[in-house]
Design a protein around this motif. Structure first.
Motif, PDB file in Angstrom:
ATOM      1  N   ASP A 202       0.836  -1.205   0.000  1.00 21.42           N
ATOM      2  CA  ASP A 202       0.000   0.000   0.000  1.00 21.42           C
ATOM      3  C   ASP A 202       0.866   1.248   0.000  1.00 21.42           C
ATOM      4  O   ASP A 202       2.081   1.184   0.196  1.00 21.42           O
ATOM      5  CB  ASP A 202      -0.944   0.003   1.205  1.00 21.42           C
ATOM      6  N   THR A 203       0.215   2.384  -0.225  1.00 19.11           N
ATOM      7  CA  THR A 203       0.900   3.680  -0.182  1.00 19.11           C
ATOM      8  C   THR A 203       0.417   4.477   1.034  1.00 19.11           C
ATOM      9  O   THR A 203       0.276   5.699   0.978  1.00 19.11           O
ATOM     10  CB  THR A 203       0.625   4.475  -1.472  1.00 19.11           C
ATOM     11  N   GLY A 204       0.149   3.740   2.120  1.00 23.45           N
ATOM     12  CA  GLY A 204      -0.447   4.348   3.298  1.00 23.45           C
ATOM     13  C   GLY A 204       0.539   5.002   4.242  1.00 23.45           C
ATOM     14  O   GLY A 204       1.645   5.405   3.859  1.00 23.45           O
ATOM     15  N   VAL A 205       0.141   5.065   5.521  1.00 29.37           N
ATOM     16  CA  VAL A 205       0.893   5.835   6.522  1.00 29.37           C
ATOM     17  C   VAL A 205       2.169   5.129   6.989  1.00 29.37           C
ATOM     18  O   VAL A 205       3.067   5.763   7.541  1.00 29.37           O
ATOM     19  CB  VAL A 205       0.003   6.137   7.748  1.00 29.37           C
ATOM     20  N   GLY A 206       2.260   3.821   6.777  1.00 30.65           N
ATOM     21  CA  GLY A 206       3.447   3.087   7.230  1.00 30.65           C
ATOM     22  C   GLY A 206       3.444   2.884   8.737  1.00 30.65           C
ATOM     23  O   GLY A 206       2.527   3.293   9.455  1.00 30.65           O
ATOM     24  N   ILE A 207       4.510   2.236   9.211  1.00 27.78           N
ATOM     25  CA  ILE A 207       4.639   1.910  10.645  1.00 27.78           C
ATOM     26  C   ILE A 207       5.907   2.559  11.176  1.00 27.78           C
ATOM     27  O   ILE A 207       6.980   2.388  10.583  1.00 27.78           O
ATOM     28  CB  ILE A 207       4.707   0.383  10.861  1.00 27.78           C
ATOM     29  N   PRO A 208       5.834   3.311  12.272  1.00 33.83           N
ATOM     30  CA  PRO A 208       7.046   3.926  12.847  1.00 33.83           C
ATOM     31  C   PRO A 208       8.104   2.860  13.129  1.00 33.83           C
ATOM     32  O   PRO A 208       7.786   1.763  13.600  1.00 33.83           O
ATOM     33  CB  PRO A 208       6.547   4.570  14.143  1.00 33.83           C
ATOM     34  N   LYS A 209       9.354   3.191  12.841  1.00 32.44           N
ATOM     35  CA  LYS A 209      10.451   2.223  12.968  1.00 32.44           C
ATOM     36  C   LYS A 209      10.592   1.688  14.386  1.00 32.44           C
ATOM     37  O   LYS A 209      10.865   0.499  14.588  1.00 32.44           O
ATOM     38  CB  LYS A 209      11.762   2.879  12.521  1.00 32.44           C
ATOM     39  N   ASP A 210      10.398   2.550  15.381  1.00 32.01           N
ATOM     40  CA  ASP A 210      10.592   2.118  16.764  1.00 32.01           C
ATOM     41  C   ASP A 210       9.476   1.209  17.269  1.00 32.01           C
ATOM     42  O   ASP A 210       9.553   0.676  18.378  1.00 32.01           O
ATOM     43  CB  ASP A 210      10.723   3.328  17.690  1.00 32.01           C
ATOM     44  N   GLN A 211       8.439   1.007  16.455  1.00 28.52           N
ATOM     45  CA  GLN A 211       7.319   0.146  16.861  1.00 28.52           C
ATOM     46  C   GLN A 211       7.220  -1.131  16.028  1.00 28.52           C
ATOM     47  O   GLN A 211       6.361  -1.981  16.279  1.00 28.52           O
ATOM     48  CB  GLN A 211       6.003   0.929  16.757  1.00 28.52           C
ATOM     49  N   GLN A 212       8.115  -1.277  15.049  1.00 30.48           N
ATOM     50  CA  GLN A 212       7.983  -2.393  14.107  1.00 30.48           C
ATOM     51  C   GLN A 212       8.207  -3.764  14.736  1.00 30.48           C
ATOM     52  O   GLN A 212       7.662  -4.758  14.263  1.00 30.48           O
ATOM     53  CB  GLN A 212       8.933  -2.180  12.928  1.00 30.48           C
ATOM     54  N   SER A 213       8.995  -3.815  15.812  1.00 29.10           N
ATOM     55  CA  SER A 213       9.265  -5.114  16.445  1.00 29.10           C
ATOM     56  C   SER A 213       8.036  -5.690  17.146  1.00 29.10           C
ATOM     57  O   SER A 213       7.992  -6.873  17.474  1.00 29.10           O
ATOM     58  CB  SER A 213      10.401  -4.966  17.459  1.00 29.10           C
ATOM     59  N   ARG A 214       6.995  -4.862  17.364  1.00 33.20           N
ATOM     60  CA  ARG A 214       5.803  -5.303  18.100  1.00 33.20           C
ATOM     61  C   ARG A 214       4.615  -5.588  17.185  1.00 33.20           C
ATOM     62  O   ARG A 214       3.513  -5.881  17.675  1.00 33.20           O
ATOM     63  CB  ARG A 214       5.416  -4.221  19.111  1.00 33.20           C
ATOM     64  N   VAL A 215       4.814  -5.495  15.880  1.00 29.23           N
ATOM     65  CA  VAL A 215       3.699  -5.560  14.935  1.00 29.23           C
ATOM     66  C   VAL A 215       2.857  -6.824  15.083  1.00 29.23           C
ATOM     67  O   VAL A 215       1.625  -6.779  15.036  1.00 29.23           O
ATOM     68  CB  VAL A 215       4.224  -5.422  13.487  1.00 29.23           C
ATOM     69  N   PHE A 216       3.509  -7.977  15.278  1.00 33.04           N
ATOM     70  CA  PHE A 216       2.768  -9.246  15.338  1.00 33.04           C
ATOM     71  C   PHE A 216       2.396  -9.641  16.771  1.00 33.04           C
ATOM     72  O   PHE A 216       1.982 -10.775  17.009  1.00 33.04           O
ATOM     73  CB  PHE A 216       3.573 -10.363  14.674  1.00 33.04           C
TER      74      PHE A 216
END
Length: 506
Positions: free
Chosen positions: A433-447
């Protein structure tokens, strides 16, 4: 006229005198003759070297200028009394006023019954000996200092060892230490208690030997005979009603591996609390689902006109209530799915399906929504894909979650691309997608459970944060992989893979 015997005698005397003179000169030690007036009558080359005087300068000089007069007088008096002395230590003074330690041996020279005619004196240079003695003394002192330092270090090491053993003994986690040959060198009391083993029966044994030891087989099977790296793996010991969290870590000295450390953390209480929490959530969800279902069908009766006609305002209120009730039912279903996963009851019914058909059926659900937001939704797929063994409904949930997030968090006039890609041994599904994305400091918690990015919470207050957690468990149970790539403000790409053939699904 001298007789023949007298001539022969004189000849022998001359030979003896010459021999004595040559011997005097040839001696490798400093030698000199002193007259009765204590003047030097003759000195050899070695005496000249040690004093730095030439042979001519030496002749006629008083012996007192070469030695401490008082001490040397005593030596000569002793020689006069005893006839000879040996090994008297004094210092000889050179021409440059340097002092050299020497050993003096002297003999009184007599002729017939007369008083002493002088002294025959031999010196032995003690410089090297004294230097060697000093070096030996210094070496001895250095060795003593080294021994003292070694003793202090030994005491310090012993103290540190005792401290370490005290920490290990009182540590709440169990510890096992294996050497570089994978032999058990240490086991803490807590570990012995967890595993029900005796130290004397297992210390010094290799991992292969410990496989036959009661209480250790399951642990060794977990990290293998070569002690592979393990991080927080759970080990259930049913007989002891115990659950341990096992972690292994190699330890090094610089780059040299010294061995491996195995840490056993008791999580029995945590697992019990977790189970109680899961049971509570499951019970609560089941209890909530019944009244929510009743509310749903009651609202549906009103909206379908079975209970009479509604005004426009009444219908709008009931439709909002119906949607809110649907969100509650969806949340309850997600919570129930989570509890089933945690309890190992998330049952799968795998059959062979066409992944493109499954994906298309999900895309069709979003046609109206993308039209309203003016988002371009594109589907790219290859030809002639083999069917995949999967639980169709569960895979639909995953794809729906990916597309729902992509559409929800992409701004109007954006783009969402769904792709099915064929690999050599697996099929990959990607949602970009071309959306808002995920902040880098929060990516480890995505799942993780209940995770929602801070930037999307401000955009949409709805959502449980359980969708990606469920998706991860579904894909991993199918033997696939799940992941994502994202940059804040530029969009995200979520993907999962499924193998062509799956012989076992959990």
């Amino acid at each position: 006229m001298p007789s023949e015997k007298t001539g022969e005698k004189n000849k022998n005397l001359t030979f003896s005198e010459n021999y004595a003179k040559d011997l005097f000169s040839f001696l490798p030690l400093p030698v000199f003759l002193v007259g009765s007036e204590e003047e030097i009558l003759e000195a050899n080359l070695e005496f000249s070297k040690i004093t730095n005087y030439s042979e001519k300068e030496l002749l006629g000089k008083k012996i007192g200028i070469f030695f401490d007069e008082k001490n040397f007088k005593k030596i000569l008096e002793e020689v006069s009394e005893k006839g000879c002395v040996q090994g008297k230590k004094v210092n000889i003074v050179t021409k440059g006023k340097n002092k050299i330690p020497v050993s003096v041996s002297a003999k009184l020279i007599k002729e017939g019954g007369k008083e002493g005619l002088g002294y025959f004196i031999v010196l032995f240079d003690l410089s090297d000996i004294q230097k060697t003695e000093e070096e030996i003394k210094n070496t001895r002192l250095a060795l003593l200092n080294m021994l003292e330092d070694t003793e202090r270090e030994r005491e310090r090491a012993e103290e540190e060892k005792n401290k370490t053993l005290a920490i290990i003994t009182n540590f709440t986690d169990g510890l096992l230490v294996f050497d570089r040959e994978n032999k058990l060198s240490l086991i803490s009391p807590q570990a012995r208690s967890f595993l029900g083993v005796e130290e004397k029966e297992i210390i010094g044994k290799s991992t292969s030997e410990l496989m036959n030891a009661p209480g250790l087989k399951e642990l060794i099977n977990l990290f293998g005979e070569e002690i592979k790296k393990v991080f927080r793996e759970e080990l259930s010991l049913k007989e002891e009603n115990l659950v341990l969290e096992v972690t292994t870590a190699p330890f090094f000295q610089e780059k040299d591996k010294l061995g491996s450390l195995v840490i056993l953390h008791n999580i029995t209480r945590e697992k019990l609390i977790e189970r109680m929490k899961t049971e509570f959530v499951s019970l609560s969800a089941h209890q909530l689902r019944t009244p929510l279902a009743a509310i749903k069908w009651t609202l549906k009766l009103f909206l379908e006109g079975d209970l009479g006609q509604l005004t426009k305002e009444q219908r709008e209120f009931l439709e909002k209530t119906y949607k809110s009730n649907e969100r509650m039912i969806s949340l309850i279903n997600d919570l129930l799915n989570v509890t089933r996963i945690e309890e190992g009851r998330y049952v799968y019914q795998p059959l062979f399906y066409d992944i493109c058909d499954v994906t298309q059926s999900v895309i069709d659900l979003f046609k109206e929504e993308v039209k309203i937001k003016n988002i371009k939704l594109e589907f790219k797929k290859p030809e002639d894909l083999p069917k995949i063994l999967m639980d169709q409904e569960k895979i639909k949930l995953v794809i729906e979650n990916f597309i729902d997030n992509a559409v929800k968090y992409t701004f109007p006039n954006g783009k969402v691309t769904v792709s099915v890609i064929r690999g050599t041994s697996e099929i990959e599904v990607r949602v970009q997608d071309t959306g808002v994305g995920i902040p880098k400091d929060q990516q480890s918690r995505v799942f993780g459970r209940f995770f929602r990015g801070s930037n999307v919470i401000r955009m949409d207050t709805e959502g449980s944060g359980l969708g990606l957690f469920l998706a991860k468990n579904i894909i991993e149970a199918h033997g696939g992989r799940i992941g994502f790539e994202s940059e804040s403000g530029k969009g995200s790409t979520f993907y999962f893979t499924l193998p062509f053939k799956t012989t076992r699904i959990k």
